[in-house]
Scaffold this motif. Structure first.
Motif, mmCIF file in Angstrom:
data_model
loop_
_atom_site.group_PDB
_atom_site.id
_atom_site.type_symbol
_atom_site.label_atom_id
_atom_site.label_comp_id
_atom_site.label_asym_id
_atom_site.label_seq_id
_atom_site.Cartn_x
_atom_site.Cartn_y
_atom_site.Cartn_z
ATOM 1 N N MET A 281 -28.638 69.654 -56.758
ATOM 2 C CA MET A 281 -29.475 68.819 -57.612
ATOM 3 C C MET A 281 -30.894 69.358 -57.702
ATOM 4 S SD MET A 281 -29.825 66.241 -59.606
ATOM 5 C CE MET A 281 -28.356 65.217 -59.351
ATOM 6 N N ILE A 282 -31.464 69.790 -56.583
ATOM 7 C CA ILE A 282 -32.844 70.267 -56.597
ATOM 8 C C ILE A 282 -32.959 71.538 -57.432
ATOM 9 C CG2 ILE A 282 -32.573 71.594 -54.457
ATOM 10 C CD1 ILE A 282 -35.732 69.778 -55.765
ATOM 11 N N ALA A 283 -31.929 72.390 -57.413
ATOM 12 C CA ALA A 283 -31.957 73.611 -58.227
ATOM 13 C C ALA A 283 -31.963 73.265 -59.715
ATOM 14 C CB ALA A 283 -30.767 74.499 -57.902
ATOM 15 N N LEU A 284 -31.213 72.241 -60.093
ATOM 16 C CA LEU A 284 -31.159 71.812 -61.491
ATOM 17 C C LEU A 284 -32.471 71.171 -61.921
ATOM 18 C CD1 LEU A 284 -27.544 70.310 -61.625
ATOM 19 C CD2 LEU A 284 -28.304 72.591 -62.337
ATOM 20 N N ILE A 285 -33.066 70.383 -61.036
ATOM 21 C CA ILE A 285 -34.352 69.738 -61.352
ATOM 22 C C ILE A 285 -35.429 70.791 -61.584
ATOM 23 C CG2 ILE A 285 -36.210 68.309 -60.410
ATOM 24 C CD1 ILE A 285 -34.064 66.656 -58.983
#
Length: 459
Positions: free
Chosen positions: A389-393
């Motif tokens: 999720m953090i990579a996508l954000i």
């Protein structure tokens, strides 16, 4: 000639300035795609997909810095120089660059072109736009030229493995890249080799700020610098836009620096000296706003720090600059509006001036639509991509803020994911407000009446 005349007249009659600007950016992206495909600019025996080069063209014109392949493996030195030219067009704006050549050729600037310039530069008034373009372009080109030589001399004397030609090549690339906030990594190392360089990094940060502070602000600072108080009899007066843009830019820089330092001082920065910790914190507080350069692998940062980076990228730079995002003044107006609401004040004021209610409405619409678009993009990517999720954000915030920072997932995105990121880059460069107004027809008719108001329970 008649076909051209009637075509131009049809466009001017039926399309708004924003719609015409949008078409120009689409055409420029297509032109960039064809130029980037020419083998003359490529390394020997390279291979890439058509869509990856389309993605590259969008990223270049939006001066984002995201790429689905290693640039140094695809483009040769001539290709890098081509990228620098495209950075200028994308960073300064198509209308600014084209009008600058009109000025050099001493051609007459039509009223319609002046309106397009005003739209492309997000200027509230028509007067003074040509003078602003001339002064801005000359100033920024001179800055790039001067610091290109400064960086080249620094690389030549400090980096003994670089010869004079390579020093000039990398010096001018870093100068152009910093001022245009492009952030493309053409070496595979970004500026990591200079993480302890206390000359190069501060100068690089200043150039990034020059590109991101806003063209009108930059010109007012220049006028203030050469202003002679004795001659005019009065102190120089900055516009409200400049004062607000400079204030919020500095606030975000200071707050970002302190938070990054506190979050990473006992983690990624633990082995650094105190001065190195503060320099690195200041650099990331600057580069996350739009430049996209990095000193470390982003995967080494903690999740809270990456979320902070994402917030800074989402905010971006000032309006009428090389940057993207929701823009600094949007956030400033929202903050002032909330403060006035809490204080029970009817008007939003700052620096002894009242902010127009129309600007407040625009800020609310831009922020909400931008946040919704980024949220929707993250939602789509969680379905189509197998990434954290953090990579996508970070990827979404980087694309919308036209920053270029990534946790290394860009090349692994699915076709749908790449389309989502490409759209975000394009919208981030044009601006959310103008993107929305593309769909509004030129002819707008008022209903001529208003409905009665009625209270609604809120909160």
């Amino acid at each position: 000639m008649k076909l051209k005349y009637y075509g131009t007249r049809y466009i001017n009659r039926h399309l708004s300035s924003i719609q015409i600007i949008f078409i120009y950016y689409v055409l420029m992206t297509a032109a960039a795609y064809f130029l980037l495909n020419i083998p003359y600019f490529h390394q020997d025996n390279v291979s890439y997909s058509t869509f990856d080069m389309v993605f590259m063209a969008i990223s270049t014109i939006s001066v984002t810095g995201l790429s689905t392949f290693n640039i140094n493996e695809i483009f040769n030195e001539r290709g890098i120089i081509l990228l620098e030219i495209l950075f200028q067009i994308g960073g300064f704006g198509i209308m600014m660059v084209s009008t600058f050549f009109f000025i050099l050729s001493k051609k007459k600037i039509s009223l319609k072109r002046r309106q397009l310039i005003m739209t492309d530069m997000n200027s509230p008034k028509l007067s003074g736009s040509i003078r602003l373009i001339k002064n801005t372009m000359l100033t920024l080109l001179v800055i790039q030229l001067i610091f290109g030589f400064v960086f080249a001399a620094h690389f030549y004397f400090a980096e003994h493995h670089l010869n004079l030609i390579d020093s000039l090549f990398h010096g001018f690339y870093q100068s152009v890249s910093a001022v245009t906030n492009s952030g493309f990594d053409v070496t595979g190392e970004s500026v990591t080799p200079y993480k302890n360089d206390f000359f190069f990094l501060p100068v690089l940060m200043i150039l990034i700020m020059i590109g991101g502070i806003g063209f009108p602000v930059l010109m007012e600072v220049k006028e203030w610098f050469f202003y002679k108080r004795k001659k005019h009899g009065l102190p120089f007066r900055f516009s409200l836009f400049s004062r607000l843009a400079i204030s919020i830019y500095l606030i975000l820089f200071v707050v970002g620096t302190v938070l990054i330092y506190l979050l990473e001082k006992n983690h990624l920065f633990i082995d650094m000296t105190e001065s190195q910790k503060w320099l690195t914190s200041m650099f990331y507080s600057t580069t996350t706003r739009n430049a996209g350069l990095q000193l470390n692998n982003l995967n080494d940062f903690q999740t809270p720090t990456l979320l902070l980076f994402s917030m800074l990228m989402f905010i971006g730079c000032s309006p009428s600059s090389v940057g993207g995002g929701v823009r600094t003044t949007t956030v400033a107006i929202l903050g002032l509006y909330m403060y006035s609401f809490i204080k029970g004040q009817e008007n939003v004021t700052v620096f002894n001036r009242r902010i127009d209610k129309t600007d407040i409405k625009k800020a609310i619409v831009v922020f909400n639509l931008s946040a919704f678009m980024c949220f929707l993009s993250i939602l789509i990517l969680t379905i189509t991509e197998n990434e954290s999720m953090i990579a996508l954000i970070v990827e979404v915030a980087s694309a919308f803020g036209t920053t270029g920072l990534s946790l290394g997932i860009t090349s692994d995105l699915s076709p749908v994911g790449k389309v989502v990121i490409a759209i975000l880059m394009f919208v981030g460069r044009i601006g959310m407000l103008y993107t929305l107004m593309i769909f509004i027809p030129k002819e707008k008719h008022d209903r001529g009446y208003v409905y009665p108001a009625e209270k609604i329970i809120i909160g």
